[in-house]
Design an enzyme around this catalytic site. Sequence first.
Site, mmCIF file in Angstrom:
data_model
loop_
_atom_site.group_PDB
_atom_site.id
_atom_site.type_symbol
_atom_site.label_atom_id
_atom_site.label_comp_id
_atom_site.label_asym_id
_atom_site.label_seq_id
_atom_site.Cartn_x
_atom_site.Cartn_y
_atom_site.Cartn_z
ATOM 1 N N PRO A 244 4.075 0.827 1.893
ATOM 2 C CA PRO A 244 4.920 1.341 0.804
ATOM 3 C C PRO A 244 5.131 2.849 0.833
ATOM 4 C CG PRO A 244 3.420 -0.317 -0.035
ATOM 5 C CD PRO A 244 3.018 -0.078 1.384
ATOM 6 N N GLU B 97 5.592 -4.630 4.274
ATOM 7 C CA GLU B 97 5.423 -4.034 2.937
ATOM 8 C C GLU B 97 6.607 -3.134 2.589
ATOM 9 O OE1 GLU B 97 0.634 -4.169 2.169
ATOM 10 O OE2 GLU B 97 1.464 -2.277 2.907
ATOM 11 N N THR C 230 4.549 -5.791 -1.529
ATOM 12 C CA THR C 230 3.187 -5.640 -2.046
ATOM 13 C C THR C 230 3.229 -5.178 -3.495
ATOM 14 O OG1 THR C 230 0.995 -4.731 -1.583
ATOM 15 C CG2 THR C 230 2.886 -3.249 -1.304
ATOM 16 N N ASN C 231 2.024 -4.996 -4.073
ATOM 17 C CA ASN C 231 1.840 -4.645 -5.485
ATOM 18 C C ASN C 231 2.301 -5.743 -6.437
ATOM 19 O OD1 ASN C 231 2.601 -1.541 -4.236
ATOM 20 N ND2 ASN C 231 0.693 -1.838 -5.377
ATOM 21 N N HIS D 157 -4.836 -5.170 -6.502
ATOM 22 C CA HIS D 157 -3.645 -5.955 -6.822
ATOM 23 C C HIS D 157 -3.825 -6.982 -7.926
ATOM 24 C CE1 HIS D 157 -2.060 -4.863 -2.548
ATOM 25 N NE2 HIS D 157 -1.818 -3.919 -3.442
ATOM 26 N N GLU E 189 -1.449 -10.616 3.716
ATOM 27 C CA GLU E 189 -2.603 -9.759 3.958
ATOM 28 C C GLU E 189 -3.585 -9.891 2.807
ATOM 29 O OE1 GLU E 189 -1.674 -5.670 4.651
ATOM 30 O OE2 GLU E 189 0.015 -6.109 5.985
ATOM 31 N N ASP F 274 -20.922 1.884 6.616
ATOM 32 C CA ASP F 274 -19.811 2.338 7.452
ATOM 33 C C ASP F 274 -20.227 2.211 8.917
ATOM 34 O OD1 ASP F 274 -17.685 3.544 8.647
ATOM 35 O OD2 ASP F 274 -17.937 5.494 7.715
ATOM 36 N N ASN G 261 -14.619 4.512 5.168
ATOM 37 C CA ASN G 261 -13.946 3.234 4.953
ATOM 38 C C ASN G 261 -13.048 3.308 3.727
ATOM 39 O OD1 ASN G 261 -15.217 1.920 7.125
ATOM 40 N ND2 ASN G 261 -16.979 1.369 5.877
ATOM 41 N N ASP H 46 -0.502 12.343 7.564
ATOM 42 C CA ASP H 46 -1.544 11.341 7.338
ATOM 43 C C ASP H 46 -2.407 11.216 8.588
ATOM 44 O OD1 ASP H 46 -3.132 9.393 6.313
ATOM 45 O OD2 ASP H 46 -1.600 7.874 6.101
ATOM 46 N N ASP I 157 -14.020 -1.703 8.946
ATOM 47 C CA ASP I 157 -15.067 -2.423 9.681
ATOM 48 C C ASP I 157 -16.011 -3.156 8.743
ATOM 49 O OD1 ASP I 157 -16.679 -0.266 8.750
ATOM 50 O OD2 ASP I 157 -16.354 0.833 10.612
#
Length: 897
Positions: A146, A195, A234-235, A268, A293, A302, A308, A400, A411
Amino acid sequence: MRRNTALTRIMASGVAAIMLCAGGTFTVNAAEEEPVKADVSVKAIQGLSDDFIGGMDVSSMLSLEESGVTFKNANGEVEDLFTLLKESGVNYVRLRVWNDPFTADGQGYGGGNVNADRALTMAKRATAAGLKVLVDFHYSDFWADPSKQQVPKAWKSFEGDADKTADTVYDYTKQTLTTFKQAGVDVGMVQVGNETTAKIAGISGWDGMSKVFSAGSKAIREVLPEAKVVIHFTNPEKAGTYATYAKQLSNHNVDYDVFASSYYPFWHGTTENLTSVLKNVASTYKKDVMVAETSWAYTLDDGDDDSNTVPSKVTADNLKKYDISPQGQADEIRAVAEAVNNIGDNDGDGENDGLGVFYWEPAWVPVGTGGKDNAELVDTWNKYGGGWATEAAGEYDPNDAGLYWGGSGVDNQALFDFDGKALASLPTFKYIHTGAVTDHVFTKIDPVEITATDLDSIDAIKAQLPSEVAAHYQDGVDETETVTWQSAALDWIRGAGTYTITGTTNAGHDVTVTVTVTATPAKDYVTDGSFENAENDKNWTIAGTGASITEDSGNAADGKRALKFWASDAYSFSATQTITGLEPGEYVLTAMSQGAAADNAAITDGVALSATTGGKTTSDALELNGWVKFDTATVPVTVGADGTATITITGNLPADAWGNVDKVSLVKKTETPVKPSTENLDKAVAEAGKINRDEYTNESLAKLDQALAAADVLLAGSTYTEQDVNDVIKLVADAIAGLAQKEVSSLTVTPSKTTYQVGDAIDADHDLKVVGNYSAGMGNVTLSADQFTLDYDFSAPADAAKVTVTLKSNPNVTETYTVAVTARAEGGSGNGSDGAGNGGATINPDTGEGDKTNGANGDKITGVLSNTGSAVTAVGLAVVVLGVAGGVSLALRRKRS
């Protein structure tokens, strides 16, 4: 007491259940197979079709294998991942496709470096393992979600042109799917975008997005007419969004089959809402629906030390939806699958419109540890792309990936452990058909939480402690257990804070309770400073232009209404409230603001908060730093004898500047008390931690634990005094002084030094190991020299020497030994060390009888160290008197008793 009804047992076993209702009976369809024995408990989903999709997205797999990862079954045996998935009940895999996730010189961006060629390699292996394939086109060179729908590098020249983008999407999709078809891949579904909540391939707006959707769909229909076309959003928790998306797709005549949703419980909403919003799409537009998903965490550790997404980006409450364990993963998968299955048949074709569920990246395990501090791991990420992003990805996604590149952020949500071994949750897609049962083994008791204010009494807080708790077991059947709390510790609550005490259930299980005490808010003397009650608007006098008290939902700092302002020309305004009847003294006036100039630039001096008392005005700027980037202004206020203060919000702003002010508050200033030193209390607690608990009675240790619990509670408070600290120090000290040693029923003594000469001293710390055997099965503990006394006399070799060990705390418990000593015969010249020297002689250590055939110059005579006064059988020791120059020595060696 076990809470389990007969009906629950019937349902869990997969047997058809007959249920009663007001109109009679109805039958719930049950799974055809009996539940299997497993390490997780899963209740079969009733009425689940055999072709319900249990899918997994394993797009990072190639990069993981290239990085050295192997996947193992539950027995630790290495298997091909696709074969292992098939054996675990998976019937579909989802593979993302990026256009060109590489730099010009071939450096991959990471996340599996999944271009069409690498996706095809995995797709062929999946097909060979008997799995169907969903091809997930992102129409981007890297992650599309998104917040990011970047146009591929090769399409940059026509970015924003919906027609050219649609044409290119058609060509690219058709070409790629043709290669999949020619390779014999069993493609069952194709996803047009990932998405695509607000954009796809750099195109926004429903007119342009629909052109792209339709172009991708057309290509799919031409190459793979039997494959289902999927559109993915999504959402689902945002009210009305899915209904809007589906309506827009319908209005724009987009040809598709499946409306897919991401669903992560962390963000969600509920599964009930998921069912509701997807069922609405299915029934209104006669579409299939599914979850593309989902995932859940089995640990909060972690694996690669590179952070994570869970729990770093979720709230504590969201982590409580399911247990953080493989069982919690199984519960989450089953809940989402049931939510989709509950969609039902909405178009009358006899088939459930809820197609199934895909678990996202269940195999994305770490490829190393140490995070970015491990240069070798960083090299592996960059070389093979086994992390979510490489350093090279910054050229495409600088804001990002360019900042936060690194390892796997999921993981701890995989269905494999950090070493690639399958978790008990991996076969859950099989278990939702068959059911699975496990042993009735205790797993945990959920922590108890209590809330209170600093005005609540201690007794009122204690009254909230539950007398019973539910103990969870691996098979899903809970036990109700009574609990005894260390409630006396709550007497030391001091003010606001988070306090934790422990308890023990009747079954011996530990449980904790967290008591959160909040400070009572200071009285706010502003009438409706949050502007929520329209009836109170009259308390504010608003002058000038551009400002009004109105609803600004989503932008207000508190509630839905605020003092909102905007005008097309330069403007000024003020909002004033006069407060009377105030007690003279010091106060603090605060307010919050958000907004910006027309070009979204910050405004630091256009809005101000002020207070006027006794003819004196003090103020502070209310900055406008951007949308919902709230600034707080703070104004000190001194109220005089007249008890009056006038508060004012003023604005002098340029054209089209906008924003609001909210949460205006005037409270009496309070001084934060200075906490006394806890250094001595910390020392007392540390001293208690050094105590060997095995040596003391449970009753005396319980008092010590109560004192330590009181210390923990006190230190968590906000208003404790020096006297409080001293009182708890005394509690701890008294508890330590009152420790009672357990009764010792016997001592066992083992020597470590084997040779003594006449006149030697026995070192109790090093030469002897003294073990106390405690009564009532409490076990053995090695005693230190200050816990027993040692008496002996080796001064006269011709006399009997006694060695006596006595427990200090109980003189009745002793070990006493007698040593028979015989002097060396005069004139001997043999060393006597082995009885074979010049004239040496040997004596049987068990009988004392000698063998003097080898000489007459010296005798080696052995006596026996025997037990004469112990409460239990002593450890047998042999003592040998050796001839040496200048005296006699004793050689001690172990011998079976």
